[in-house]
Structures are given as structure tokens and as C-alpha cells.
Design an enzyme around this catalytic site. Structure first.
Site, PDB file in Angstrom:
ATOM      1  N   THR A   1       0.809  -1.226   0.000  1.00 49.94           N
ATOM      2  CA  THR A   1       0.000   0.000   0.000  1.00 49.94           C
ATOM      3  C   THR A   1       0.841   1.275   0.000  1.00 49.94           C
ATOM      4  OG1 THR A   1      -0.118  -0.053   2.423  1.00 49.94           O
ATOM      5  CG2 THR A   1      -1.866  -1.187   1.213  1.00 49.94           C
TER       6      THR A   1
ATOM      7  N   HIS B   1     -34.894 -87.566 -10.846  1.00 50.59           N
ATOM      8  CA  HIS B   1     -35.678 -86.391 -11.215  1.00 50.59           C
ATOM      9  C   HIS B   1     -35.422 -86.014 -12.681  1.00 50.59           C
ATOM     10  CE1 HIS B   1     -35.916 -85.915  -6.769  1.00 50.59           C
ATOM     11  NE2 HIS B   1     -37.117 -85.459  -7.067  1.00 50.59           N
TER      12      HIS B   1
ATOM     13  N   HIS C   1     -42.854 -79.381 -13.519  1.00 49.80           N
ATOM     14  CA  HIS C   1     -42.629 -79.088 -12.102  1.00 49.80           C
ATOM     15  C   HIS C   1     -41.191 -79.326 -11.645  1.00 49.80           C
ATOM     16  CE1 HIS C   1     -42.605 -83.399 -11.336  1.00 49.80           C
ATOM     17  NE2 HIS C   1     -42.242 -83.134 -10.082  1.00 49.80           N
TER      18      HIS C   1
END
Length: 865
Positions: free
Chosen positions: A172, A562, A602
């Protein structure tokens, strides 16, 4: 010369009021200010002194300040400027200043906000614009020390102070000699530092100056606290709104990251408090394709030497979304942006993507490290001033993009609260990338599933030659393409190729599949649908019915029990219960159609192991289905077949009928889970009890048909009866089937022993094969008897199944007794041998002198042990 009287002085002061005021300000004002809070306008009477008049003047000034502080629209800096003007006058300071405290990029700092305030200065001349701010960290200068300690300091000579720095003086051109300074705080948080510098009428500020300074600082503190509280409220309000709306849009848009970010950021644009912002999306490719690396490996191209993200990806912005909020709102989407695009040319987004830092910059064009454009970007005259740039990081800690915000709307630099706000936003957006990633993975999984399903269908679906073997349209109709054949001709040909029901005993409960080969079982299955009169009624195409039946057969795996033969037997038993057992009267043709079709499906794609094994082995099926694991898989497989139009035997039904079909499929197939059997059998028994009390058949039919739930319970028990029907077959059939079932169980037991390292239960343990009769008797008593006993009560026509079950129990009981007699004989023989061995052992010990008679022939050593 005589002395000066009081009247002379008064007369002189009256004739020279300016001198009187200056003298009072210099000599008596500080003393008067000590009592400024003890006077009110009502206390002032006629004939008051000049000192009392000054009290009133200060009271009016402070009253005006209080009114201004209460005004929500008042600017905090303007209020502070007004107070410091008065402070400068009262303290006879050359000037006053205010330094704001803030944090940027994680580093605390102080910055000039108001400089060179004098009694006559204007607010505009003292306000420091952001581009001219002087800022420095807290470890520099007295200002930083005051902010750190939060105390008041009266410094007579700054050059003798260890913390003094002439950093601001050099910028400044001012010279600081002495100062009076303190910090404005809110709790433990520093907000600002206020200072009065260079006492004009004395070498330093006095104690009286300190008191006046403190009192005026209180007013500044009130103004600051109100401003800061309002500011924090605004921040929290914006934060909550941003989270709310971004969350709303993030979960609304899951398709891709670009649309997700765009919707979220556009919705919350009003809460971002900036003039413009852009989002650069980064390419997430980590590894190049092998053919892209060939030129580098062959030396034909230079390897990439540019910036990379922390996880090693090349920094490549594949798209930029630019949001303009100042003036007319506009959104620009730039795919494959060039390197010289204004969003990228500065190098800041690349730097953030490379390092993952938050960059908060003041007066960015003045920065030497980055190359921000100093001129206006377009005809509007918009220029870059302050910039805040952040990485967007996902849950994997990968940088997926960079968000950059330009110019706060109030002209101030972005502060720590802006950083927190935008970091929260980018973090949320980064985490939300998980949604798009998950969506993308789901899409890929869906695509893979479709591809796998297509491959499965190609391998499983009946081929044209297989269809031709059952439906010989080429031979009969002399046409090469089945589409050219009339549907009536195809149905006539198909019916002619099917066996007569009486030939294979399709209507009998004692039906055996052993004499029929698997190929002819497909024809028998098709014949049942013709016997139900559903083919013509529901317009089932002959080709589709043939393909579906053949494909169902191919869907069963070639396992011990099965397999397709079991699936067919369950379908045949369902057909027999409906037709021979007279249960069809409770169901419509559509329901009977679905029940028989579901019975055939099934156990499709059964793996030869039960649900418990699926859970123990943590199979993908167990992870997919929480309960009734295999049954749900059979159901999904069946639905998958029906999704193919060329396999959908229900394709000519309306939407409502299709919904009924799918629901019945679910009820029928899931009901085959024996774990559910014990839940439903009490309900079935209550229905049978109610039917037995009814004298008229019409009443029984109405009782059942009027309640869909009763029909479903009966159907579920029918599926259980069909699934277990092998136990009711003639002994020569049942005994063979029992061995097949046992072998499949033993195979699972072998897997449990070798793969799972577990000891199987006796039913699964082939080492206990001799216990099969005992296990069969227990199974009949505990599970099967109830089913067929209740069905024989329900319909006398089903009694043959109960008779077959009881006959088989007699056979198994005989074998159990034989086994137990043999076992008992073996145990007796073993016990006898042990006794003889003990006697021989005792005699040898006595002869050897190892023990006397008093020891009953026992070894002394054994006795000791």
C-alpha cells in the site's frame, strides 16, 4: 493585565464555537464517552453543558447504528465503515482498517476488506474489491497473530513487535508506527480483525482509547455476528435444498452419468450462487485395447506422457457441460471437447483431475501457473474472476469428473463454506455414480441373461427335424414349410400320430412308464391335452404344442430320478386325478390345462440335489431364491419357455387368462416343496371334513368352486400327491423307483462327504443302504399316508392310490423285519464272540501267572489301566 474572568471565557467561547468544539474533542470527549451508555435523550434538560450535549450526540449515533444493524438489508461492511469512521475520529487515529478471516483450500488466512478509513472517507473508496485484495496466512504479521490469539493489543511501536510484518505496508505504500487492534469472534470462531493505526496527537494509544475502542468494537461485533449467523443460515438452507433436489433427480435418472449429473446440477442451479459453472466428464477407460498398444510397442507412436489421474488413467475429458446462469440462462453440451476449449485451456480442470485437489482461486487470470483468459469470453463481456474447482469422486475413490464454478454472484471470493457446499455436492454426485454403474451392470447382466437364454433355447428347443418326427407334415401333406400347412390338417395329422389312451393306460392310477420309451412319452403327453379338449378350445397350434412338449422333455437333465420320466409321471397322475379321480368338476378347462402343463414342468432342470444342498453349497440358485429354491427355479424355467412365442402354448389366450395361467403355474410348482406340505395339509383336511358332511354333489361343487383359495389348496395337495405317486404304484414298479430315488440321494450324500466335507444323514448315506426298508416305512407313515388317505376320503375314485400305498408299506415292512432279524442275529453272534474271547483271554492270563483266582481271571494290567 488583570485575570480572565469566567464571563470572559464564556464570551470568547460563544464568539468562537469552532474553537470550543475542537478543544472539547481534544481534551474532554474521551472522558465524556465513559458515560455515553448512561444517558438517554430524556435525561437532557435545559441549560445542559457542552459535555452533556456530547453524550447525547454519541447516544444518537449509537442509536442509529443499532437501527442499521437491525435492518436485514443493511450491508455489514457499510455498517462497520460508519462505526470505524467514528472510532478514527474519537481515537484521533490516522486511519482504521478491517481484515476478514476466512479459509481457502484448507488454509486459514486474513484478507483486506476495508482499508484506510478516516472520519471523512467514503465507503466506496475504502471497500477493497476481490481482485485487489491483500491476503496472507495466519503466521504472517500482527493481524495474523491477533486472529490466532483472539486478544486486544495496544502496540506503541510495531517495529519492536516480533510479529510485525511490513507485507501490507509494502503493497500500500503506507508506514505503520503504532496500532490498537483486536479480533471479532463468534464463540471460538474468528470472524475479522479490526485495527486503528498511528495515533495523530500522541506517540501511542492510551488506556482511555482502549476503553472507547472496546465499546465500539462491541457494536461491530453485533453487526458481524448478525451477518455471519444470517450467512450460515443461508448456507445451511442452500445445502439442504441442494441435497433434497439433487437426490430427487439423481434417483430419478439412472440411465447414464451424463444425464444424471445434468439433471441434478440444472435443478439446483439457483442454490449454487455463481455466475457460471461447468462439469467435465472423464473417460473411465483404464486399459487400452491390445491393438491400440501395438503402434507404441512397435515404436511407431510415442507413449502417452500427459497427465494421469491418481488411479493411473489418462486425463481425457470426453464431454463438457457448460451452464451459463448470468443473464439469459443457457446450457451447452460439448462432446469430445478440443484441448483449447475455454473450460480446459486454463489447465485447471486437468490439474484437479490429476491431483484430486480442491482449487479455490482469487483473481484467477492473474495466476501465473494457469492460463486463464483475461479478456471477455463473448459479447456479453463476461470474464473469469474467482474460480472454485473440485474433483467428482465415486465410491471407489476414482475421479469421474471435475466441477468448476466461476464468480460468486456477490462478487466476493469463494470461501470455506462454498468449498464445503460444493464438496458435499460433488461427493454426493460421485457416490450417485454407483447408481448408474449398478444400472449399467444390471443392463449388462440382463443382456448376458438374454444371450444365455438364447443359447439355452437354441440347445434346448426342439429342432424342426424333431418336430417332424412327431408331426410328419412333409410326408402327409407333401409341403416343405410348416407355415404353408392348414392348422386343421396339422391337428388331424398330430392326433393320428398319438397313441390311444387305453393302449398305454393313461387313465389308470397304476400307469407305468417303464414299457414306454422316452420318445413315445412325448406323444403320450400331447395326447393328454387332446383328451382334456383344450387344444381346439384354446386354439393351441399343433406345431407349438409339439415343440413345447419336446422342449420340456429336453429341459430335464439326464439324472438318476428327477428326470423326464419323473416329470411325465407327475403330469400323468395329475391328468388321472382330474379325469379318473373326478376332480375335474371343480376346475374349468383353462385351469385343468394349466395344472397338467405345470405338472409336466414341475421339476424341469432338476440338478439331482435337494434345496438343503443348494443352501449348504451356496449355489447361485440359493443366492437367487431365498426359499423353495429349486421349485422357484423350475417355475422360472417354465416361464422362460412360455416367453418364446414359438413355445407358448397359451399364446391365443387373452391377458386375463394368461395371468390366471401364470398364477396357477406358481401355485402348482411351488406346492411341490415338501417343506410347505405340513402347512397346507390341515387346511386340506378341513375341506375334506366339510365335503364329507354334504349329501349332494352340487353342494360340494359349489362349496369349492365359489372359493378360489379352496381350489388352490386342493390343487397344491394334488401336486404333492402327484409328486409322491411312485409310492402308490404296483410293487414291481415302486421297488425299482425306490432304488432310483435312493441312488440319487446317495449320490448327493457322496457330494456332501467329498465336496462339503460333511457327514450325510442316514437317508443320503450309501453306507447305510440296508436301512432303506426302514426309511421307506417311516416316509410312508410320516408323509404319504395322510395325503392318500385324505384323497380317498375326498373322492372314493382315488382309493386305488391309497391301496397301492398300503400294499407297498406291507412289502417294505416285511423287508424291514427281515433286516432287523438279520441285524439282531449279527449282534447276538458278535456278543457271543466277545464273551468267548473274554473267556479265552481270562484263562490265558491265569496260566501265565498274571493273576490269581481272586481276580476272576482278569489281567492286573487291564485292571490298573
Amino acid at each position: 493585565m488583570g485575570g480572565i474572568s469566567k464571563n470572559d471565557v464564556e464570551k470568547y467561547l460563544e464568539n468562537n464555537p469552532q474553537f470550543a468544539k475542537e478543544y472539547f474533542d481534544r481534551k474532554l470527549r474521551v472522558e465524556a464517552l465513559g458515560d455515553i451508555f448512561k444517558v438517554s435523550p430524556g435525561d437532557v434538560k435545559e441549560g445542559i453543558s457542552f459535555k452533556e450535549m456530547t453524550k447525547l450526540e454519541e447516544s444518537n449515533l449509537l442509536f442509529e447504528l443499532m437501527l442499521e444493524i437491525q435492518d436485514e438489508s443493511a450491508v455489514m461492511e457499510r455498517t462497520v465503515h460508519k462505526v470505524l469512521q467514528r472510532v478514527a475520529q474519537l481515537l484521533e487515529a490516522d486511519r482504521c482498517s478491517m481484515f476478514i478471516y476466512r479459509s481457502r483450500n484448507g488454509t486459514p488466512e486474513v484478507a483486506t476488506r476495508l482499508l484506510d478509513i478516516t472520519p471523512t472517507s467514503t465507503y466506496e473508496s475504502c471497500l477493497v474489491p476481490p481482485e485487489k485484495e491483500i491476503f496472507f496466512p495466519m503466521d504472517i504479521g500482527i493481524v495474523g497473530w491477533v486472529a490466532h490469539t483472539k486478544k486486544l493489543y495496544n502496540i506503541p511501536d510495531v517495529k519492536k513487535n516480533d510479529h510485525f510484518s511490513d507485507f501490507v505496508d509494502q503493497r500500500t505504500g503506507y508506514t505503520t508506527v503504532n496500532m490498537l487492534t483486536t479480533a471479532i469472534t463468534l464463540g471460538k470462531e474468528v470472524l475479522a480483525v479490526i485495527m486503528a493505526v498511528n495515533k495523530k496527537t500522541a506517540p501511542e494509544f492510551s488506556k482511555a482509547d482502549e476503553e472507547v475502542f472496546k465499546k465500539y468494537i462491541n457494536f461491530i461485533s453485533v453487526a458481524f455476528k448478525q451477518y455471519h449467523t444470517t450467512y450460515l443460515y443461508n448456507i445451511e438452507s442452500r445445502k439442504s435444498q441442494m441435497l433434497l433436489w439433487s437426490a430427487n433427480k439423481v434417483f430419478e435418472e439412472l440411465t447414464d452419468i451424463e444425464r444424471q449429473f445434468h439433471k441434478a446440477l440444472y435443478t439446483i442451479r439457483l442454490y449454487l450462487n455463481c455466475e457460471r459453472y461447468s462439469v467435465g466428464l472423464l473417460d473411465m477407460t483404464k486399459e487400452k485395447e491390445f491393438y491400440d498398444e501395438w503402434p507404441v510397442k512397435l515404436g511407431e507412436a510415442e507413449p502417452y506422457k500427459g497427465p494421469k489421474t491418481p488411479d493411473g488413467r489418462e486425463v481425457n475429458f470426453y464431454k463438457i457441460i457448460d451452464y451459463i446462469l448470468l443473464g439469459k440462462e443457457e446450457i451447452k453440451v460439448i462432446p469430445s471437447p478440443p484441448a483449447d476449449h475455454w473450460c480446459l485451456s486454463s489447465g485447471l480442470p486437468t490439474y484437479v483431475a490429476e491431483n484430486g485437489f480442491i482449487c479455490n482461486m482469487i483473481n484467477a487470470p492473474a495466476d501465473d501457473f494457469f492460463n486463464f483468459q483475461k479478456e471477455a469470453f463473448d459479447e456479453t463481456g463476461w470474464v473469469v474472476k474467482n474460480v472454485l474447482s473440485l474433483p467428482i469422486v465415486n465410491k471407489k475413490e476414482e475421479i469421474v469428473g471435475v466441477a468448476t464454478f466461476y464468480n460468486r454472484k456477490d462478487g466476493k471470493p469463494f470461501d470455506e463454506y462454498d468449498e464445503q457446499l460444493t464438496e458435499m455436492l460433488t461427493q454426493f454426485l460421485g457416490w450417485s455414480v454407483l447408481n448408474t454403474d449398478t444400472y449399467d451392470k444390471m443392463n449388462k447382466l440382463e443382456n448376458r441373461k438374454d444371450i444365455a437364454q438364447e443359447m439355452l433355447m437354441y440347445q434346448t428347443k426342439a429342432t424342426p427335424d424333431e418336430i417332424e418326427s412327431i408331426l410328419p407334415y412333409k410326408e402327409k401333406l407333401e409341403k416343405e414349410c410348416i407355415e404353408d400347412c392348414d392348422e386343421k390338417d396339422l391337428l388331424r395329422i398330430l392326433r393320428g400320430e398319438l397313441p390311444e389312451p387305453a393302449e398305454v393306460e393313461l387313465y389308470e392310477f397304476h400307469f407305468s412308464d417303464f414299457p414306454v420309451d422316452e420318445y413315445d412319452l412325448i406323444k403320450c403327453g400331447i395326447r393328454m391335452f387332446f383328451e382334456l379338449n383344450v387344444v381346439e378350445k384354446f386354439k393351441v397350434p399343433a406345431e407349438v404344442l409339439t415343440r413345447w412338449m419336446y422342449t420340456v422333455r429336453k429341459g430335464y437333465r439326464d439324472i438318476t430320478y428327477h428326470n423326464w420320466r419323473h416329470g411325465f409321471n407327475v403330469g400323468q397322475t395329475m391328468f388321472t386325478l382330474l379325469m379318473t379321480g373326478k376332480i375335474k368338476k371343480y376346475y374349468s378347462d383353462l385351469e385343468a390345462f394349466a395344472m397338467v402343463a405345470a405338472a409336466f414342468c414341475h421339476d424341469i432342470d432338476h440338478r439331482g440335489t435337494n434345496n438343503l444342498y443348494q443352501m449348504k453349497s451356496s449355489s447361485p440358485l440359493a443366492k437367487l431364491h431365498g426359499s423353495s429354491i429349486l421349485e422357484r427355479h423350475h417355475l422360472e424355467y417354465s416361464k422362460t419357455l412360455l416367453q418364446d412365442e414359438s413355445l407358448n402354448i397359451f399364446q391365443n389366450l387373452n391377458k386375463r387368462q394368461n395371468e390366471v395361467i401364470l398364477h396357477l403355474f406358481e401355485v402348482a410348482i411351488i406346492a411341490t416343496d415338501l417343506a410347505l406340505y405340513f402347512k397346507k395339509r390341515t387346511m386340506f383336511q378341513k375341506i375334506v371334513d366339510a365335503i364329507e358332511k354334504m349329501e349332494k354333489e352340487e353342494d360340494a361343487i359349489k362349496y369349492i368352486t365359489m372359493d378360489p383359495t379352496k381350489k388352490e389348496v386342493i390343487m397344491a395337495m394334488m401336486m404333492t400327491g402327484c409328486d409322491l405317486s411312485a409310492i402308490t404304484k404296483p410293487w414291481e414298479v415302486q421297488s425299482e423307483v425306490a432304488i432310483m430315488v435312493a441312488n440319487e440321494f446317495w449320490e448327493q450324500g457322496d457330494l456332501e462327504r467329498t465336496v462339503l466335507q460333511q457327514q450325510p444323514i442316514p437317508m443320503m448315506d450309501r453306507n447305510k443302504a440296508d436301512e432303506l426298508p426302514k426309511l421307506q416305512v417311516g416316509f410312508i407313515d410320516f408323509v404319504c399316508t395322510f395325503v392318500y388317505k385324505e384323497f380317498s376320503r375326498f373322492h372314493r375314485e382315488i382309493t386305488p392310490m391309497l391301496n397301492g400305498l398300503l400294499n407297498n408299506r406291507v412289502q417294505w415292512k416285511k423287508r424291514q423285519e427281515i433286516y432287523e432279524e438279520k441285524l439282531k442275529a449279527l449282534e447276538e453272534e458278535k456278543k457271543k464272540m466277545e464273551e468267548e474271547a473274554a473267556k479265552r483271554g481270562g484263562g490265558g492270563g491265569g496260566g501265565g501267572g498274571g493273576g490269581g483266582g481272586e481276580d476272576n481271571g482278569k489281567s492286573k494290567t487291564c485292571t490298573i489301566l
